[in-house]
Enzyme design. Sequence first.
Site, PDB file in Angstrom:
ATOM      1  N   LEU A 128      79.685  52.498   9.821  1.00  0.00           N
ATOM      2  CA  LEU A 128      80.715  52.634   8.804  1.00  0.00           C
ATOM      3  C   LEU A 128      81.993  53.242   9.368  1.00  0.00           C
ATOM      4  O   LEU A 128      83.094  52.938   8.910  1.00  0.00           O
ATOM      5  CB  LEU A 128      80.184  53.482   7.643  1.00  0.00           C
ATOM      6  CG  LEU A 128      79.150  52.812   6.738  1.00  0.00           C
ATOM      7  CD1 LEU A 128      78.680  53.782   5.656  1.00  0.00           C
ATOM      8  CD2 LEU A 128      79.719  51.554   6.103  1.00  0.00           C
ATOM      9  N   CYS A 129      81.848  54.119  10.386  1.00  0.00           N
ATOM     10  CA  CYS A 129      83.036  54.729  10.962  1.00  0.00           C
ATOM     11  C   CYS A 129      83.917  53.678  11.633  1.00  0.00           C
ATOM     12  O   CYS A 129      85.155  53.758  11.584  1.00  0.00           O
ATOM     13  CB  CYS A 129      82.644  55.818  11.963  1.00  0.00           C
ATOM     14  SG  CYS A 129      81.598  55.250  13.324  1.00  0.00           S
ATOM     15  N   THR A 130      83.280  52.670  12.242  1.00  0.00           N
ATOM     16  CA  THR A 130      84.045  51.584  12.861  1.00  0.00           C
ATOM     17  C   THR A 130      84.769  50.769  11.801  1.00  0.00           C
ATOM     18  O   THR A 130      85.943  50.416  11.958  1.00  0.00           O
ATOM     19  CB  THR A 130      83.116  50.667  13.676  1.00  0.00           C
ATOM     20  OG1 THR A 130      82.506  51.433  14.719  1.00  0.00           O
ATOM     21  CG2 THR A 130      83.890  49.516  14.291  1.00  0.00           C
TER      22      THR A 130
END
Length: 450
Positions: free
Chosen positions: A210-212
């Site tokens: 999700l951070c990407t």
Amino acid sequence: MADVSSDPGRWRDVDKLLARPGNIVGQDFEPSPTLREDIGEIARVLVVGAGGLGCELLKDLALSGFKNIDVIDMDTIEVSNLNRQFLFRLQDVGKSKAEVAAERVMKRISGVNITPHFCRIEDKDIDFYNDFNIIVLGLDSIDARSYINSVACSFLEYDTDDKPLPETIKPIVDGGTEGFKGHARVILPGRTPCFECNIWLFPPQVKFPLCTLAETPRTAAHCIEYAHLIKWGEVHHGKDFDADDPEQMQWVYSQALKRAELFGITGVTYSLTQGVVKNIIPAIASTNAIISAACALETLKIVSGCSKTLCNYFTYNGTEGTHIKVTDFVRDTDCLVCGPGTLVELDTSTTLLQFIRLVGEHPNIRLSKASVTCRGKNLYMQSPPVLEEMTRSNLQLPVFELIGKVAKDVIHVSGTSEKNDKKTSCLRKLRVVFKGVADGITSMDTTDGS
């Protein structure tokens, strides 16, 4: 539309295959000039899935002499289906795939009767699947394959030496395609590996951190998943996303385009958006045709015995040239699905409600919202509401009494299991033995249901 079965020479090659002896025929094969007609009248085939592969299967099976075919599919026809699902036309968009496919094949091939079922596979009673001689799969879902596999294996019975009884084996021919790659396999429960025995053959679905997605997207797929997994929730506040709703899919596409423009990423298209959100790999019509032909041939071989069947996993790769390989995988003798069944030991006083709770806690079962049947009798059904109400009173009765006060029996339990944070429908076969009534089980791995 011309009738392709009216040509007197139409069945020449099939009849030669069924009317002559050979060196690699099945042990029970009895060649006969009337065998094709006999198969057409007696054999019942269920095709699961009426998409790209399912359309090919219906056509190939009908042209192989099968006359009694059922097809089940819950989907409706979309414009994007028309490039490869050849039984459908533009005017069919929005209609049931199963119903349209059945109608088109019956118009083209006289004498064949195809019964469509426009519903989910879980909507049918277990007995529905037992009415067929063989089940042919044209699915693109692992969960659906797993469910049908568990249903077919639930009919399997073993003798006292844990050998499968031949008359209880429900054959499955499973086909699948991904782009220029495909497979066909023969599943004879209790003899060859079932779907669960080789579940590792299917790679896990790709998941992006999700951070990407939120901070450093690098591909078009990252932008699409950002719109799907993050932006949708922010804007719609808890409303579930429906991947089959064209308006919602269009919204994700437009948001993905904005995201891509912001980060200078190209390649976001509507078709790619559908593929990423639904985890769809583009289908190739020629691959569907090749795999369907292999599946139809194996179906004919199993039903007629005219040749030994595939052993037991056929793979096709047309990415660079043509590569075909057959692998003989080994069955998992400890498989919880195609094995003799999980042994459960109960007190004669154990109620059905206590048994259902036990099923939810058993480390090898863990089924929630369980429905229970025994020898075709509904002991308790979670749904529909009318059946739940009719069987609710059984919850307080001892299982021993409900199944006729026998020392041991096989009980089928269907419900929801959770694996890798994903809930799926499944069915399990349990060998129930009652304490103080049956002997000789102390050395077996049992679960105390008292």
